[in-house]
Design a protein around this motif. Structure first.
Motif, PDB file in Angstrom:
ATOM      1  N   ASP A  47       1.049  -0.745   0.109  1.00 53.84           N
ATOM      2  CA  ASP A  47       0.123  -0.127  -0.386  1.00 53.84           C
ATOM      3  C   ASP A  47       0.975   1.521   0.009  1.00 53.84           C
ATOM      4  O   ASP A  47       0.616   2.367  -0.037  1.00 53.84           O
ATOM      5  N   VAL A  48       1.963   1.128   0.417  1.00 55.34           N
ATOM      6  CA  VAL A  48       2.884   2.394   0.559  1.00 55.34           C
ATOM      7  C   VAL A  48       4.485   1.819   0.170  1.00 55.34           C
ATOM      8  O   VAL A  48       4.882   0.635   1.131  1.00 55.34           O
ATOM      9  N   VAL A  49       4.975   2.179  -0.325  1.00 56.86           N
ATOM     10  CA  VAL A  49       7.247   1.671  -0.188  1.00 56.86           C
ATOM     11  C   VAL A  49       7.401   3.656   0.248  1.00 56.86           C
ATOM     12  O   VAL A  49       7.214   4.621  -0.061  1.00 56.86           O
ATOM     13  N   LEU A  50       8.562   2.566   1.551  1.00 57.76           N
ATOM     14  CA  LEU A  50       9.914   2.881   1.720  1.00 57.76           C
ATOM     15  C   LEU A  50      10.463   2.948   0.961  1.00 57.76           C
ATOM     16  O   LEU A  50      10.820   2.273   0.912  1.00 57.76           O
ATOM     17  N   LEU A  51      11.565   4.143   0.143  1.00 56.62           N
ATOM     18  CA  LEU A  51      12.582   4.139  -0.683  1.00 56.62           C
ATOM     19  C   LEU A  51      13.596   4.983   0.132  1.00 56.62           C
ATOM     20  O   LEU A  51      13.765   5.730  -0.069  1.00 56.62           O
ATOM     21  N   LYS A  72       0.496   2.406  -9.250  1.00 54.65           N
ATOM     22  CA  LYS A  72       0.402   3.774  -8.663  1.00 54.65           C
ATOM     23  C   LYS A  72       0.477   4.194  -6.288  1.00 54.65           C
ATOM     24  O   LYS A  72       0.007   5.071  -6.324  1.00 54.65           O
ATOM     25  N   VAL A  73       1.023   3.172  -6.452  1.00 51.53           N
ATOM     26  CA  VAL A  73       0.907   2.974  -4.786  1.00 51.53           C
ATOM     27  C   VAL A  73       2.447   4.349  -4.731  1.00 51.53           C
ATOM     28  O   VAL A  73       3.346   4.734  -5.248  1.00 51.53           O
ATOM     29  N   PRO A  74       2.052   4.793  -3.591  1.00 46.46           N
ATOM     30  CA  PRO A  74       3.075   6.169  -2.531  1.00 46.46           C
ATOM     31  C   PRO A  74       4.465   5.412  -2.314  1.00 46.46           C
ATOM     32  O   PRO A  74       4.839   4.562  -2.013  1.00 46.46           O
ATOM     33  N   ALA A  95       7.865   9.877  -6.728  1.00 42.67           N
ATOM     34  CA  ALA A  95       7.703   9.617  -5.661  1.00 42.67           C
ATOM     35  C   ALA A  95       6.711  10.611  -5.371  1.00 42.67           C
ATOM     36  O   ALA A  95       6.824  12.002  -6.007  1.00 42.67           O
ATOM     37  N   ASP A  96       6.663  10.400  -3.795  1.00 45.55           N
ATOM     38  CA  ASP A  96       4.957  11.634  -3.773  1.00 45.55           C
ATOM     39  C   ASP A  96       5.695  12.303  -2.533  1.00 45.55           C
ATOM     40  O   ASP A  96       4.925  13.493  -2.331  1.00 45.55           O
ATOM     41  N   ASP A  97       6.894  11.643  -2.222  1.00 43.40           N
ATOM     42  CA  ASP A  97       6.908  12.611  -0.736  1.00 43.40           C
ATOM     43  C   ASP A  97       8.566  12.776   0.003  1.00 43.40           C
ATOM     44  O   ASP A  97       9.424  11.164  -0.830  1.00 43.40           O
ATOM     45  N   TYR A  98       9.279  13.575   0.126  1.00 39.64           N
ATOM     46  CA  TYR A  98      10.932  13.543   0.444  1.00 39.64           C
ATOM     47  C   TYR A  98      11.086  13.618   1.960  1.00 39.64           C
ATOM     48  O   TYR A  98      10.686  14.519   1.894  1.00 39.64           O
TER      49      TYR A  98
END
Length: 227
Positions: A47-51, A72-74, A95-98
């Motif tokens: 549901d979400v990826v931390l990269l 389109k996963v966040p 990416a959706d956020d940094y």
């Protein structure tokens, strides 16, 4: 259960993330390199990826581009890279956020929840033409803004900028993307254009333009609309 994919090659950080997220009832998968991350993303459908960007086998921006080819996963980037061009490259890749390291776990979890909420929000459709805030309403079909019961006079350029932001609520839109969309690729470095027009929009729509509530600046990166 919300499923999280952690892509990070620092085992201590991975362990801390996994412990904190499992304690909050998240399902967690972890990958220490880009190739494993892409395989897990396809198999587990997170549901979400931390990269992390600094992976041993490929740059994190390439992982973002690969994921954006089919999902389109966040994607929230966790990186020690602080240069604006690095941040913009990751955001432009999709990416959706940094979030820069080191970071607080509470901030990370809050941003993660916000990213997941945005994917659960019903996207704007032709039937969803009104965006309403406490201070103004945007009528996307009629292409006008209304404040205190009166139409707000917007130039075509102001409207174009506002429309892009409003149609992606909560999403950080990079300066480069806005400039290319509104002024064309040849003007993609004219960030002063954005400063001028965003200031004009705030004067026309915000109750306190000096402390905007809706048209938010992310310094060095871009802008977002918060409803």
């Amino acid at each position: 259960m919300t499923r999280v994919l952690v892509v990070e090659d620092d085992p201590q950080l991975v362990r801390a993330l996994v412990i904190n997220m499992q304690a909050r009832q998240y399902g967690v998968d972890a990958a220490s390199d880009g190739a494993t991350a892409l395989r897990l993303a396809a198999a587990r459908q997170p549901d979400v990826v931390l990269l992390d960007l600094g992976l041993p086998d490929m740059d994190g921006t390439d992982v973002i581009k690969a994921l954006r080819g089919w999902t389109k996963v966040p994607i929230l980037v966790l990186s020690a890279r602080r240069a604006s061009d690095e941040k913009v490259a990751a955001l432009d890749a999709g990416a959706d956020d940094y979030i820069t390291k080191p970071f607080s776990m509470d901030e990370l979890l809050a941003r993660m929840r916000a990213a997941v909420r945005r994917t659960e929000t019903v996207p704007l459709t032709p039937e969803t033409t009104l965006v309403t805030t406490e201070d103004f309403t945007i009528d996307l079909l009629a292409k006008k803004a209304i404040r205190a019961g009166r139409d707000v006079r917007l130039t075509p350029t102001e409207w174009h900028l506002l429309e892009i932001l409003v149609c992606h609520p909560g999403r950080l839109i990079t300066q480069k993307h806005l400039l290319q969309e509104v002024w064309g690729a040849s003007q993609s470095n004219k960030t002063n254009y954005l400063r001028v027009y965003m200031a004009q929009l705030r004067r026309k729509l915000e109750a306190d333009p000096a402390h905007p509530r809706y048209l938010i600046t992310e310094p060095g990166m871009g802008y977002r609309f918060e409803s």
